[in-house]
Design a protein around this motif. Structure first.
Motif, mmCIF file in Angstrom:
data_model
loop_
_atom_site.group_PDB
_atom_site.id
_atom_site.type_symbol
_atom_site.label_atom_id
_atom_site.label_comp_id
_atom_site.label_asym_id
_atom_site.label_seq_id
_atom_site.Cartn_x
_atom_site.Cartn_y
_atom_site.Cartn_z
ATOM 1 N N THR A 159 1.124 4.111 -2.954
ATOM 2 C CA THR A 159 0.939 5.533 -2.657
ATOM 3 C C THR A 159 2.140 6.348 -3.108
ATOM 4 O O THR A 159 2.001 7.440 -3.685
ATOM 5 N N MET A 180 -4.511 1.514 5.138
ATOM 6 C CA MET A 180 -4.327 2.873 5.627
ATOM 7 C C MET A 180 -5.611 3.480 6.189
ATOM 8 O O MET A 180 -5.668 4.692 6.430
ATOM 9 N N GLU A 181 -6.616 2.680 6.365
ATOM 10 C CA GLU A 181 -7.868 3.203 6.895
ATOM 11 C C GLU A 181 -7.707 3.816 8.277
ATOM 12 O O GLU A 181 -8.368 4.799 8.617
ATOM 13 N N VAL A 182 -6.790 3.246 9.075
ATOM 14 C CA VAL A 182 -6.622 3.721 10.438
ATOM 15 C C VAL A 182 -6.153 5.174 10.471
ATOM 16 O O VAL A 182 -6.463 5.920 11.401
ATOM 17 N N PRO A 219 -6.991 -0.512 2.032
ATOM 18 C CA PRO A 219 -7.407 -1.062 3.333
ATOM 19 C C PRO A 219 -6.359 -0.914 4.428
ATOM 20 O O PRO A 219 -6.703 -0.742 5.598
ATOM 21 N N ARG A 232 -6.628 6.866 0.567
ATOM 22 C CA ARG A 232 -7.939 6.851 1.241
ATOM 23 C C ARG A 232 -8.707 5.567 0.960
ATOM 24 O O ARG A 232 -9.533 5.138 1.773
ATOM 25 N N HIS A 233 -8.440 4.929 -0.180
ATOM 26 C CA HIS A 233 -9.179 3.735 -0.568
ATOM 27 C C HIS A 233 -8.380 2.451 -0.376
ATOM 28 O O HIS A 233 -8.801 1.389 -0.846
ATOM 29 N N GLU A 291 0.826 -1.210 0.000
ATOM 30 C CA GLU A 291 0.000 0.000 0.000
ATOM 31 C C GLU A 291 0.858 1.256 0.000
ATOM 32 O O GLU A 291 0.558 2.230 -0.702
ATOM 33 N N PHE A 314 -7.024 7.567 8.359
ATOM 34 C CA PHE A 314 -8.111 8.470 8.001
ATOM 35 C C PHE A 314 -9.255 8.431 9.004
ATOM 36 O O PHE A 314 -9.966 9.424 9.176
ATOM 37 N N THR A 315 -9.452 7.290 9.665
ATOM 38 C CA THR A 315 -10.580 7.149 10.583
ATOM 39 C C THR A 315 -10.206 7.343 12.046
ATOM 40 O O THR A 315 -11.062 7.681 12.863
#
Length: 453
Positions: A7, A70-72, A68, A65-66, A3, A74-75
């Motif tokens: 990026t 790296m979700e932590v 999986p 952002r899309h 990921e 952004f959220t």
């Protein structure tokens, strides 16, 4: 890791593609300042490269952002929004400065404003892990002031070193690689969730610097300008703050097994902000020397001059490219040493041996007169100054043999012989344009006319 690599490549590709369009826009907009006394380039060059770098940052964030993994980031926090807001403000300030010029005090206030926006949105130093004292918590006011100071100092350190083609982008890229390696180890090696944001920030920073460098290497087709140098300086500072200013040493000690083990293995976490300042030690030293030098001379600390480290390397005889490589080597050497402090003890002899060889190579590189001998098979991939040693030596031998009988081969004789071999008439097609009856062309170039070594 995939990921982060995706990026990185997306931000690098978008930055690379946008830089050409930004260059044409900068030329059309007239963002090509006249040559100043402290500049080392010979003709006006467009700026505004920071616009392309900001575009690469936005593209990288959009892709991340899309993903999986790296979700932590952004959220779990507002770090991404804070970084994007600060970068947008600092890039806008830089664009105005590149086009019209901004007073130094106003620029400093703008940098503090961008840092303040990031503090307001959550990027702030919460505590300082001090060896022997434990974790020292900071009040909101103390944390905000310290954060703004770190951001402004880092921005100006990068801005000060942006004096040669490819220098600032390359040095920040080296610093970001070292920072990424360390943050990635904390995130995936020790499971420390707080290292997720700086890992992504540094991956994006590597991408935008790598994408811009092909356009910025000597001779540069475009400069990043203040819009770019302040942008990458702010990103590096944001990564440093989110990594070293918000990680609880007790969590690291629990993951490592004991506080003694954590102190030994993770020294950069226990020394506040040591890693970013270590990897930027060269521009920071340059910043301190510049402020001291100008203050001692009774001038403003913001008054530009030609006393920076890269200017001094040019003065002692290094070429433009070699001066940049020397600065790269210093940054890479210090950054590698700082990050590799946390390497397992049984591997340290290998690490130190490698650093010793790098130091030896740097010592050789520091010699302005040194020119490596390059085989003919590699002449197509090395700069012209490293070619032709054998041809020059053969010509010197031929000249010596030709004058063994006491005759002297003049420059005019050499020119006639060269033109006859090519089937040309004497004095026709000469590069100097010398006509019959004028002074003969010198066969050698004087020292004052020769390019920098």
């Amino acid at each position: 890791m995939r990921e982060y690599l995706l990026t990185l490549f997306v931000s690098a590709a978008v930055t690379y593609l946008l830089t050409g369009a930004v260059r044409r826009f900068a030329i059309a907009a007239g963002a090509m300042p006249e040559i100043r006394a402290r500049d080392v380039h010979k003709e006006p060059t467009p700026r505004l490269g920071g616009m392309a770098m900001f575009g690469g940052l936005c593209a990288g964030l959009l892709i991340a952002r899309h993903l999986p993994g790296m979700e932590v980031v952004f959220t779990g926090s507002t770090d991404v929004q804070a970084l994007l807001s600060g970068c947008a403000l600092i890039c806008l300030l830089g664009v105005v400065d590149d086009k019209w010029g901004v007073d130094a005090i106003i620029k400093l206030l703008g940098q503090a404003l961008a840092a303040g926006v990031m503090v307001w949105q959550g990027i702030v130093i919460l505590w300082l892990p001090i060896p022997g004292q434990g974790t020292v918590s900071l009040t909101p006011t103390q944390g905000a002031i310290l954060t703004i100071a770190v951001v402004v100092i880092t921005i100006n350190a990068v801005n000060f070193v942006d004096g040669l083609d490819g220098l600032a982008a390359g040095m920040v890229c080296i610093a970001a690689v070292a920072f990424f390696a360390y943050a990635y180890r904390l995130w995936f090696g020790y499971g420390i969730e707080g290292a997720a944001a700086p890992t992504m920030f540094t991956a994006l920073l590597i991408g935008i610097c790598a994408g811009f460098l092909p356009h910025n290497l000597h001779p540069a087709r475009i400069f990043m300008g203040d819009s770019g140098s302040m942008l990458i300086g702010l990103m590096l500072a944001a990564a440093a703050i989110t990594l070293t200013g918000r990680l609880d040493p007790e969590v690291i000690a629990a993951q490592a097994g004991s506080e003694t083990f954590a102190t030994h293995k993770l020294v950069p976490v226990y020394i506040p902000l040591v890693l970013p300042f270590a990897v930027l030690i060269v521009p920071l030293i340059d910043l301190v020397m510049a402020v001291t030098r100008r203050g001692w001379a009774g001038r403003s600390p913001f008054a530009a001059d030609k006393g920076h480290l890269h200017h001094r390397l040019l003065e002692i005889g290094h070429s433009h490219s070699r001066a940049v490589l020397i600065m790269y080597f210093w940054s890479g050497l210090i950054a590698s040493f700082t990050v590799l402090i946390s390497v397992r003890p049984d591997r340290r002899p290998i690490v130190y041996a490698g650093l010793g060889f790098i130091a030896l190579g740097l010592l050789v590189l520091m010699l302005p007169w040194f020119r490596p001998r390059v085989p003919k098979t590699l002449h197509g991939v090395v700069p012209p100054r490293y070619r032709g040693r054998g041809r020059r030596r053969a010509r010197d031998v031929a000249d010596s043999a030709g004058s063994a009988d006491g005759s002297v081969i003049t420059a005019e004789d050499e020119h006639h012989r060269a033109t006859a071999e090519h089937g040309q008439q004497p004095w026709r097609g000469s590069e100097s344009g010398t006509q019959p009856g004028s002074a003969p062309v010198s066969g050698t170039r004087s020292r004052s006319q020769s390019p920098l070594l």
